[in-house]
Design a protein around this motif. Structure first.
Motif, PDB file in Angstrom:
ATOM      1  N   LYS A  14       0.841  -1.135  -0.044  1.00 24.12           N
ATOM      2  CA  LYS A  14      -0.142  -0.124  -0.153  1.00 24.12           C
ATOM      3  C   LYS A  14       0.765   1.342   0.106  1.00 24.12           C
ATOM      4  O   LYS A  14       0.574   2.427  -0.531  1.00 24.12           O
ATOM      5  N   LYS A  15       2.103   1.153   0.657  1.00 22.84           N
ATOM      6  CA  LYS A  15       3.073   2.277   0.487  1.00 22.84           C
ATOM      7  C   LYS A  15       3.714   1.984  -0.693  1.00 22.84           C
ATOM      8  O   LYS A  15       4.089   0.815  -1.147  1.00 22.84           O
ATOM      9  N   LYS A  16       3.893   3.198  -1.381  1.00 29.15           N
ATOM     10  CA  LYS A  16       4.411   3.093  -2.869  1.00 29.15           C
ATOM     11  C   LYS A  16       3.745   2.283  -3.694  1.00 29.15           C
ATOM     12  O   LYS A  16       4.486   1.504  -4.757  1.00 29.15           O
ATOM     13  N   SER A  17       2.291   2.130  -3.883  1.00 32.25           N
ATOM     14  CA  SER A  17       1.745   1.215  -4.675  1.00 32.25           C
ATOM     15  C   SER A  17       1.734   1.802  -6.175  1.00 32.25           C
ATOM     16  O   SER A  17       1.727   0.850  -6.908  1.00 32.25           O
ATOM     17  N   GLU A  18       2.269   2.841  -6.315  1.00 30.01           N
ATOM     18  CA  GLU A  18       2.576   3.176  -7.693  1.00 30.01           C
ATOM     19  C   GLU A  18       3.317   2.436  -8.352  1.00 30.01           C
ATOM     20  O   GLU A  18       3.590   2.138  -9.717  1.00 30.01           O
ATOM     21  N   HIS A  19       4.651   1.702  -7.829  1.00 27.25           N
ATOM     22  CA  HIS A  19       5.295   0.767  -8.124  1.00 27.25           C
ATOM     23  C   HIS A  19       5.059  -0.699  -8.619  1.00 27.25           C
ATOM     24  O   HIS A  19       5.527  -1.265  -9.022  1.00 27.25           O
ATOM     25  N   PHE A  20       3.809  -0.854  -7.981  1.00 20.52           N
ATOM     26  CA  PHE A  20       3.357  -2.425  -8.218  1.00 20.52           C
ATOM     27  C   PHE A  20       3.078  -2.995  -9.472  1.00 20.52           C
ATOM     28  O   PHE A  20       3.465  -3.943  -9.771  1.00 20.52           O
ATOM     29  N   PRO A  21       2.588  -2.149 -10.171  1.00 17.15           N
ATOM     30  CA  PRO A  21       2.077  -2.463 -11.409  1.00 17.15           C
ATOM     31  C   PRO A  21       3.533  -2.763 -12.504  1.00 17.15           C
ATOM     32  O   PRO A  21       3.561  -3.918 -13.036  1.00 17.15           O
ATOM     33  N   PHE A  22       4.545  -2.033 -12.321  1.00 17.46           N
ATOM     34  CA  PHE A  22       5.824  -2.543 -12.959  1.00 17.46           C
ATOM     35  C   PHE A  22       6.258  -3.789 -12.554  1.00 17.46           C
ATOM     36  O   PHE A  22       6.869  -4.768 -13.142  1.00 17.46           O
TER      37      PHE A  22
END
Length: 163
Positions: free
Chosen positions: A117-125
């Protein structure tokens, strides 16, 4: 007719490591330098640490549960791997380390996805890289054990989807 009496040997007990054994571990020493929550002065992020931990602690031990459990206990995923993850530092060792930690969380039956949930923007990559790694056809790039770790990680992902 009664079965012949046999001297059954009791199963071996798994002995939990002592505090001094845990403190003597390479992983514990690294954690105290880089990511342990109680460490007062932490060294800055170094991706070489991840490469070393993966090579020396995970792969060299043949993915020993004891080593991975110790990494999980030290909060490696939460305090070092994911908090420093970005596409720029993504590597095979980095991806595999995250997968190993998530798989261990599932094995221990503890929440695995909160960290993301922290830094979730990196999960798709990250997830795209895992999918691509899972489809690699060159057996030399990922060992059978690594392929198993990836597959188990994906299994946990898909089983975690809420309908």
């Amino acid at each position: 007719m009664a079965a012949p009496a046999t001297s059954a040997t009791p199963p071996k007990k798994i002995v939990a490591p002592t505090v001094s054994q845990i403190n003597a571990e390479f992983v514990t020493q690294l954690a105290n330098k880089y990511w342990a929550p109680h460490a007062k002065k932490k060294l800055s992020f170094d991706s070489k640490v991840i490469e070393d931990v993966y090579a020396k602690e995970i792969v060299k031990s043949k993915f020993a549960i004891r080593k991975i459990m110790l990494l999980e206990f030290s909060q490696y995923l939460e305090n070092y791997l994911w908090m420093n993850y970005s596409p720029e530092v993504s590597s095979k060792a980095y991806l595999m380390s995250i997968c190993c930690m998530v798989n261990e969380k599932f094995r221990e039956n503890v929440p695995a996805w909160e960290t993301f949930k922290k830094k979730s923007e990196h999960f798709p990559f990250f997830f795209k890289c895992i999918l691509e790694a899972s489809l690699v056809e060159d057996d030399d790039e990922f060992s059978l054990h690594e392929q198993t770790v990836l597959l188990l990680f994906l299994d946990h992902c898909f089983n975690s989807l809420v309908c």
